[in-house]
Design a protein around this motif. Structure first.
Motif, PDB file in Angstrom:
ATOM      1  N   ALA A   1       0.837  -1.204   0.000  1.00  0.00           N
ATOM      2  CA  ALA A   1       0.000   0.000   0.000  1.00  0.00           C
ATOM      3  C   ALA A   1       0.873   1.255   0.000  1.00  0.00           C
ATOM      4  CB  ALA A   1      -0.919  -0.002   1.220  1.00  0.00           C
ATOM      5  N   SER A   2       2.033   1.178   0.658  1.00  0.00           N
ATOM      6  CA  SER A   2       2.929   2.332   0.669  1.00  0.00           C
ATOM      7  C   SER A   2       3.513   2.581  -0.719  1.00  0.00           C
ATOM      8  CB  SER A   2       4.049   2.137   1.693  1.00  0.00           C
ATOM      9  OG  SER A   2       5.062   1.255   1.238  1.00  0.00           O
ATOM     10  N   VAL A   3       3.714   1.512  -1.499  1.00  0.00           N
ATOM     11  CA  VAL A   3       4.179   1.671  -2.885  1.00  0.00           C
ATOM     12  C   VAL A   3       3.095   2.359  -3.711  1.00  0.00           C
ATOM     13  CG1 VAL A   3       4.967   0.479  -4.969  1.00  0.00           C
ATOM     14  CG2 VAL A   3       5.631  -0.382  -2.724  1.00  0.00           C
TER      15      VAL A   3
ATOM     16  N   SER B   1      15.234   8.755   6.746  1.00  0.00           N
ATOM     17  CA  SER B   1      15.487   9.909   7.614  1.00  0.00           C
ATOM     18  C   SER B   1      14.576  11.075   7.255  1.00  0.00           C
ATOM     19  CB  SER B   1      16.950  10.352   7.496  1.00  0.00           C
ATOM     20  OG  SER B   1      17.812   9.362   8.004  1.00  0.00           O
ATOM     21  N   ALA B   2      14.328  11.273   5.950  1.00  0.00           N
ATOM     22  CA  ALA B   2      13.448  12.364   5.527  1.00  0.00           C
ATOM     23  C   ALA B   2      12.019  12.136   6.014  1.00  0.00           C
ATOM     24  CB  ALA B   2      13.482  12.498   4.006  1.00  0.00           C
ATOM     25  N   ILE B   3      11.556  10.890   5.969  1.00  0.00           N
ATOM     26  CA  ILE B   3      10.206  10.573   6.462  1.00  0.00           C
ATOM     27  C   ILE B   3      10.135  10.810   7.967  1.00  0.00           C
ATOM     28  CG2 ILE B   3       8.515   8.718   6.787  1.00  0.00           C
ATOM     29  CD1 ILE B   3       9.651   7.499   4.144  1.00  0.00           C
TER      30      ILE B   3
ATOM     31  N   GLY C   1      -0.401   4.535   8.495  1.00  0.00           N
ATOM     32  CA  GLY C   1       0.845   4.949   9.134  1.00  0.00           C
ATOM     33  C   GLY C   1       2.052   4.799   8.223  1.00  0.00           C
ATOM     34  N   THR C   2       3.160   5.350   8.659  1.00  0.00           N
ATOM     35  CA  THR C   2       4.371   5.372   7.828  1.00  0.00           C
ATOM     36  C   THR C   2       5.316   4.207   8.099  1.00  0.00           C
ATOM     37  OG1 THR C   2       5.522   6.763   9.429  1.00  0.00           O
ATOM     38  CG2 THR C   2       4.331   7.894   7.658  1.00  0.00           C
ATOM     39  N   GLN C   3       5.046   3.411   9.131  1.00  0.00           N
ATOM     40  CA  GLN C   3       5.965   2.315   9.434  1.00  0.00           C
ATOM     41  C   GLN C   3       6.112   1.342   8.257  1.00  0.00           C
ATOM     42  OE1 GLN C   3       8.081   2.213  11.924  1.00  0.00           O
ATOM     43  NE2 GLN C   3       8.944   0.392  10.956  1.00  0.00           N
ATOM     44  N   PRO C   4       5.014   0.951   7.580  1.00  0.00           N
ATOM     45  CA  PRO C   4       5.182   0.073   6.418  1.00  0.00           C
ATOM     46  C   PRO C   4       6.022   0.705   5.316  1.00  0.00           C
ATOM     47  CG  PRO C   4       2.898   0.081   7.142  1.00  0.00           C
ATOM     48  CD  PRO C   4       3.578   1.178   7.887  1.00  0.00           C
TER      49      PRO C   4
ATOM     50  N   LEU D   1      -0.701   7.972   3.857  1.00  0.00           N
ATOM     51  CA  LEU D   1      -0.768   6.775   4.698  1.00  0.00           C
ATOM     52  C   LEU D   1      -1.170   7.135   6.130  1.00  0.00           C
ATOM     53  CD1 LEU D   1       2.479   5.075   3.390  1.00  0.00           C
ATOM     54  CD2 LEU D   1       0.151   4.190   3.094  1.00  0.00           C
ATOM     55  N   THR D   2      -0.694   8.271   6.616  1.00  0.00           N
ATOM     56  CA  THR D   2      -1.056   8.719   7.968  1.00  0.00           C
ATOM     57  C   THR D   2      -2.533   9.077   8.031  1.00  0.00           C
ATOM     58  OG1 THR D   2       1.188   9.543   8.362  1.00  0.00           O
ATOM     59  CG2 THR D   2      -0.566  10.429   9.759  1.00  0.00           C
TER      60      THR D   2
END
Length: 228
Positions: free
Chosen positions: A98-100, A215-217, A179-182, A173-174
């Motif tokens: 989903a993050s892709v 790091s940017a995320i 969320g951003t972990q995935p 995603l948030t």
């Protein structure tokens, strides 16, 4: 005017070449793609669609083995069969895929495909101008230097697009409750999944280094926490 003719022709060539490339890509995708049909991924795309106030997000499967996501010039979103195979074996989760999808939606929403057409045309004109100047000043290596400088420019612009798409995906995603972990966990897996460990130097790479993207995320998340 005659002096500008080669540069204008280079710009025209860039525009024509991009349009031809987009047409060829569309034909290839039409011939080798199917609509994604997976319950878990569909549930996640529905969450993202609600976050974007869209009726649905349609995703297609591009039937090739390399692991990749793709935002086509016409705005369609694709995951490759290779990515889906890794998902089915448990190497990649539904949330990571989903993050892709969110990342590729970022490319579409931010107009990167259209901007790349303009960038490519401009880069072609710069290449012609630099080759003419440096080829005269440095016979034998001038054209090579010009090509290298333009490649560095193209890579830098591409890396900027990737950071922007990552930021868009993180926000989506948030908002969608995923969320951003995935997103971060998938980035950390990509080199192993794709087998692309021998990356080019950063100034010639089309994508930023994975630790820099993560790091940017995380910096973005920190700004959100401070601002909330």
């Amino acid at each position: 005017m005659l002096k500008l003719a080669p540069i204008l022709l280079a710009i025209l060539y860039g525009l024509v070449f991009w349009q031809f490339s987009a047409w060829r890509t569309r034909r290839e995708l039409d011939a080798r793609a199917t609509v994604l049909n997976d319950a878990a991924l569909t549930a996640l795309t529905h969450k993202m669609a609600r976050a974007l106030d869209l009726p649905k997000i349609r995703v297609h499967v591009y039937e090739i083995e390399p692991i990749n996501g793709l935002a086509a010039p016409d705005g369609r979103i694709f995951l490759t069969r290779g990515f889906l195979d890794r998902y089915k074996t448990g190497e990649v989760t539904a949330e990571e895929l989903a993050s892709v999808i969110a990342h590729e939606l970022g490319h579409v929403a931010l107009g990167h495909s259209r901007r790349r057409m303009i960038d490519f045309s401009g880069q072609n004109a710069v290449r012609v101008a630099l080759s003419a100047i440096l080829g005269r000043l440095l016979p034998g290596i001038g054209i090579w230097i010009a090509n290298t400088l333009v490649a560095m420019l193209a890579a830098s612009l591409s890396r900027t697009d990737e950071y922007e798409a990552d930021e868009y995906a993180a926000a989506l995603l948030t908002k969608a409750g995923i969320g951003t972990q995935p997103q971060k966990s998938l980035l950390s897996k990509l080199e192993n999944l794709t087998g692309m460990r021998g990356a080019p130097p950063v100034w010639l790479a089309s994508h930023p280094k994975t630790p820099d993207r993560i790091s940017a995320i995380e910096a973005l998340e920190e700004r959100w926490r401070v601002g909330s």
